[in-house]
Design a protein around this motif. Sequence first.
Motif, PDB file in Angstrom:
ATOM      1  N   HIS A  96       0.843  -1.200   0.000  1.00  0.00           N
ATOM      2  CA  HIS A  96       0.000   0.000   0.000  1.00  0.00           C
ATOM      3  C   HIS A  96       0.879   1.251   0.000  1.00  0.00           C
ATOM      4  CE1 HIS A  96      -3.527   2.466   0.768  1.00  0.00           C
ATOM      5  NE2 HIS A  96      -2.882   3.058   1.754  1.00  0.00           N
ATOM      6  N   VAL A  97       0.476   2.246  -0.771  1.00  0.00           N
ATOM      7  CA  VAL A  97       1.109   3.566  -0.733  1.00  0.00           C
ATOM      8  C   VAL A  97       0.003   4.559  -0.372  1.00  0.00           C
ATOM      9  CG1 VAL A  97       2.362   5.354  -2.006  1.00  0.00           C
ATOM     10  CG2 VAL A  97       2.722   2.958  -2.576  1.00  0.00           C
ATOM     11  N   VAL A  98       0.221   5.335   0.677  1.00  0.00           N
ATOM     12  CA  VAL A  98      -0.755   6.351   1.064  1.00  0.00           C
ATOM     13  C   VAL A  98      -0.794   7.411  -0.037  1.00  0.00           C
ATOM     14  CG1 VAL A  98      -1.316   8.118   2.792  1.00  0.00           C
ATOM     15  CG2 VAL A  98      -0.419   5.897   3.509  1.00  0.00           C
ATOM     16  N   LYS A  99      -1.998   7.867  -0.371  1.00  0.00           N
ATOM     17  CA  LYS A  99      -2.220   8.778  -1.498  1.00  0.00           C
ATOM     18  C   LYS A  99      -1.312  10.010  -1.478  1.00  0.00           C
ATOM     19  CE  LYS A  99      -6.202  10.940  -1.824  1.00  0.00           C
ATOM     20  NZ  LYS A  99      -7.631  11.241  -2.054  1.00  0.00           N
ATOM     21  N   SER A 100      -1.013  10.522  -0.285  1.00  0.00           N
ATOM     22  CA  SER A 100      -0.170  11.719  -0.183  1.00  0.00           C
ATOM     23  C   SER A 100       1.321  11.382  -0.215  1.00  0.00           C
ATOM     24  CB  SER A 100      -0.514  12.504   1.077  1.00  0.00           C
ATOM     25  OG  SER A 100      -0.378  11.671   2.209  1.00  0.00           O
ATOM     26  N   ASN A 101       1.661  10.118  -0.446  1.00  0.00           N
ATOM     27  CA  ASN A 101       3.044   9.633  -0.639  1.00  0.00           C
ATOM     28  C   ASN A 101       3.962   9.780   0.565  1.00  0.00           C
ATOM     29  OD1 ASN A 101       2.554   8.784  -3.296  1.00  0.00           O
ATOM     30  ND2 ASN A 101       2.914  10.844  -4.068  1.00  0.00           N
ATOM     31  N   HIS A 102       3.418   9.974   1.759  1.00  0.00           N
ATOM     32  CA  HIS A 102       4.262  10.123   2.950  1.00  0.00           C
ATOM     33  C   HIS A 102       4.442   8.813   3.713  1.00  0.00           C
ATOM     34  CE1 HIS A 102       0.356  10.206   4.871  1.00  0.00           C
ATOM     35  NE2 HIS A 102       0.984   9.971   6.019  1.00  0.00           N
ATOM     36  N   ALA A 103       3.755   7.757   3.289  1.00  0.00           N
ATOM     37  CA  ALA A 103       3.831   6.482   4.003  1.00  0.00           C
ATOM     38  C   ALA A 103       3.507   5.332   3.057  1.00  0.00           C
ATOM     39  CB  ALA A 103       2.849   6.475   5.175  1.00  0.00           C
ATOM     40  N   LEU A 104       4.027   4.152   3.424  1.00  0.00           N
ATOM     41  CA  LEU A 104       3.753   2.957   2.639  1.00  0.00           C
ATOM     42  C   LEU A 104       3.914   1.721   3.508  1.00  0.00           C
ATOM     43  CD1 LEU A 104       6.597   1.274   1.804  1.00  0.00           C
ATOM     44  CD2 LEU A 104       6.956   3.378   0.568  1.00  0.00           C
ATOM     45  N   ILE A 105       3.381   0.616   3.002  1.00  0.00           N
ATOM     46  CA  ILE A 105       3.571  -0.680   3.649  1.00  0.00           C
ATOM     47  C   ILE A 105       4.267  -1.585   2.646  1.00  0.00           C
ATOM     48  CG2 ILE A 105       2.443  -2.726   4.617  1.00  0.00           C
ATOM     49  CD1 ILE A 105       0.207  -0.862   5.609  1.00  0.00           C
TER      50      ILE A 105
END
Length: 169
Positions: free
Chosen positions: A67-76
């Motif tokens: 997963h990539v958070v839409k705002s690109n500040h976090a991912l799994i």
Amino acid sequence: MFSRWKSKQEEKHAVVSLNIAAPVSGQAVPLSEVPDETFAGGHMGKGIAIEPTEGKLTAPFDGTIAHVVKSNHALILEHASGLQLLMHIGIDTVSLKGNGFISHIASGDEVKAGQTLIEFDLEMIRSAGYRTITPVIVTGSGEDLPEVDCHYGAVSVGQSSILTVALQQ
């Protein structure tokens, strides 16, 4: 001489350690030092936080972007073992709506250790009033959470081990 055969039950509970390399260079500190109770209290899982010295997040192991958070500040990032690692750049940085972050990946991508995942502008994040401390967390809860040993101090991206995770095989 003959060797002892392991039963299916014994094989099921073999433990393997996974060393997780630093995804950013900087100073590794306990999660308790993160100024956000969700992270500091361990509610997201066990792990470490890194105060970054450069704005580049890399893959600490070969895996799949879950997963990539839409705002690109976090991912799994998911390891072949099923272990999932949350990497969250900064605190409250979702408010920046992606400004200052450049993602080089998308959900479902296969990545290699050392590959650049996200670039981020440390100065822009700080000047907007946000902390850049980056939690790196083995996600899960309750009995599903593996044993995690944390390694603190100065870390170099891809070279320093920050976490050792005991995986059930």
